[in-house]
Design an enzyme around this catalytic site. Sequence first.
Site, PDB file in Angstrom:
ATOM      1  N   PRO A  59     -19.526 -29.969  32.113  1.00 15.13           N
ATOM      2  CA  PRO A  59     -18.851 -31.210  31.705  1.00 15.13           C
ATOM      3  C   PRO A  59     -17.955 -31.705  32.825  1.00 15.13           C
ATOM      4  O   PRO A  59     -17.083 -30.977  33.295  1.00 15.13           O
ATOM      5  CB  PRO A  59     -18.018 -30.751  30.493  1.00 15.13           C
ATOM      6  CG  PRO A  59     -17.757 -29.300  30.733  1.00 15.13           C
ATOM      7  CD  PRO A  59     -18.969 -28.772  31.457  1.00 15.13           C
ATOM      8  N   MET A  60     -18.185 -32.935  33.272  1.00 14.51           N
ATOM      9  CA  MET A  60     -17.367 -33.501  34.347  1.00 14.51           C
ATOM     10  C   MET A  60     -16.884 -34.884  33.934  1.00 14.51           C
ATOM     11  O   MET A  60     -17.682 -35.811  33.754  1.00 14.51           O
ATOM     12  CB  MET A  60     -18.171 -33.580  35.654  1.00 14.51           C
ATOM     13  CG  MET A  60     -18.494 -32.227  36.261  1.00 14.51           C
ATOM     14  SD  MET A  60     -19.353 -32.357  37.854  1.00 14.51           S
ATOM     15  CE  MET A  60     -21.007 -32.807  37.284  1.00 14.51           C
ATOM     16  N   ALA A  61     -15.578 -34.997  33.765  1.00 16.83           N
ATOM     17  CA  ALA A  61     -14.979 -36.266  33.349  1.00 16.83           C
ATOM     18  C   ALA A  61     -15.234 -37.337  34.396  1.00 16.83           C
ATOM     19  O   ALA A  61     -15.048 -37.116  35.589  1.00 16.83           O
ATOM     20  CB  ALA A  61     -13.477 -36.086  33.132  1.00 16.83           C
TER      21      ALA A  61
ATOM     22  N   GLN B 173     -18.077 -31.329  24.428  1.00 18.97           N
ATOM     23  CA  GLN B 173     -16.856 -30.594  24.721  1.00 18.97           C
ATOM     24  C   GLN B 173     -15.647 -31.381  24.214  1.00 18.97           C
ATOM     25  O   GLN B 173     -15.418 -32.513  24.618  1.00 18.97           O
ATOM     26  CB  GLN B 173     -16.688 -30.335  26.218  1.00 18.97           C
ATOM     27  CG  GLN B 173     -15.493 -29.429  26.501  1.00 18.97           C
ATOM     28  CD  GLN B 173     -15.198 -29.248  27.959  1.00 18.97           C
ATOM     29  OE1 GLN B 173     -14.737 -30.182  28.615  1.00 18.97           O
ATOM     30  NE2 GLN B 173     -15.445 -28.054  28.483  1.00 18.97           N
TER      31      GLN B 173
ATOM     32  N   CYS C  90      -9.402 -26.928  31.516  1.00 15.53           N
ATOM     33  CA  CYS C  90      -9.025 -28.053  32.368  1.00 15.53           C
ATOM     34  C   CYS C  90      -7.583 -27.885  32.854  1.00 15.53           C
ATOM     35  O   CYS C  90      -6.656 -27.740  32.049  1.00 15.53           O
ATOM     36  CB  CYS C  90      -9.158 -29.373  31.623  1.00 15.53           C
ATOM     37  SG  CYS C  90      -8.695 -30.808  32.626  1.00 15.53           S
TER      38      CYS C  90
ATOM     39  N   ASP D 160     -18.860 -22.433  42.032  1.00 16.36           N
ATOM     40  CA  ASP D 160     -19.387 -22.331  43.398  1.00 16.36           C
ATOM     41  C   ASP D 160     -20.892 -22.144  43.488  1.00 16.36           C
ATOM     42  O   ASP D 160     -21.398 -21.663  44.508  1.00 16.36           O
ATOM     43  CB  ASP D 160     -18.700 -21.190  44.157  1.00 16.36           C
ATOM     44  CG  ASP D 160     -17.217 -21.432  44.379  1.00 16.36           C
ATOM     45  OD1 ASP D 160     -16.766 -22.572  44.158  1.00 16.36           O
ATOM     46  OD2 ASP D 160     -16.512 -20.477  44.765  1.00 16.36           O
TER      47      ASP D 160
ATOM     48  N   ARG E  74     -19.945 -29.473  40.293  1.00 17.58           N
ATOM     49  CA  ARG E  74     -19.714 -30.294  41.490  1.00 17.58           C
ATOM     50  C   ARG E  74     -20.939 -30.385  42.396  1.00 17.58           C
ATOM     51  O   ARG E  74     -21.175 -31.424  43.015  1.00 17.58           O
ATOM     52  CB  ARG E  74     -18.521 -29.738  42.266  1.00 17.58           C
ATOM     53  CG  ARG E  74     -17.172 -29.950  41.562  1.00 17.58           C
ATOM     54  CD  ARG E  74     -16.051 -29.246  42.292  1.00 17.58           C
ATOM     55  NE  ARG E  74     -16.226 -27.802  42.274  1.00 17.58           N
ATOM     56  CZ  ARG E  74     -15.749 -26.969  43.187  1.00 17.58           C
ATOM     57  NH1 ARG E  74     -15.084 -27.439  44.235  1.00 17.58           N
ATOM     58  NH2 ARG E  74     -15.931 -25.667  43.077  1.00 17.58           N
TER      59      ARG E  74
END
Length: 288
Positions: free
Chosen positions: A8-10, A62, A95, A190, A211
């Site tokens: 999950p990436m805002a 989420q 977070c 990573d 990422r």
Amino acid sequence: MESLILAPMAGVNDIAFRELCIECGAQLTYTEMISASGLDYKNDKTLGLLKLGKNEKRVVVQLFGHEAKTMAKQAVFVKETLGDNLAYIDINMGCPAKKIVSKGDGSALMDNPNLASQIVRAVSEVVKTSVKFRNHENVLAFAELMEKSGADIMCCHPRYAYQFYRGEADWSVIAAIKKNSNLPIIGSGDITSYDEAQSRLNVCDAVMIGRAAWGNPAVFSPVPLSRIELARKHLIRYNEIYGSNLKAMRKHCIKYVRGMEGAARMREAFCNCETLDDYLEVLDNARS
């Protein structure tokens, strides 16, 4: 369970992006983190985050918040809204952003294990539940408490909250959690390639990529794919789904071309793009 998962990436996990990640090999996707109180107030922008892609058959939603009753109430709402498309609810306890932590949400819950336990108990009574958390001085005890509180799945990003994304993720923490738990464990941190993701599966049951997927959904693919072509697809689909206001695509496009020859020039060009044709012209010039 699914072994390759989109984190999950805002501000990143829009519908078009999630669709592309699935096409490239992601077996399960997470929404952006969603405010339980925002859902409670029926905020239109928050409700919009529950919309799914055409190929998104199963999704993890989420939620973040610190009120057990509100979290459970909105977990029921999400379950009723998405039906069989909902894989499970994930509770954000990782977070580290100041605006989240200052309200007692996200990683702040790791410093309040009794409240964290109450939330997991309440949510797990109504829907299958995951807990996503970070490394902590008491991380093994915290993981054990989450399991006893009713979590079905756990996900750990093995950096301390104060690190944000600095330093290296300590995968020995994930190995220790797996050794001490009977639950499926998702490891995060990573992972930058498909091969690396596969190698990490000897530590945990599934891996989560965040990422490294932003600007390169092909990280989920065993074969190389053109980032320029993926950017084109993302733009076209974003335009179809969200309409002609494409300002949000600037940050995506900049990620797609990172490290390429002429990336600086393209970044500048993207910042001046307004229409779909503007963006596609920059990509076409990069490809020529």
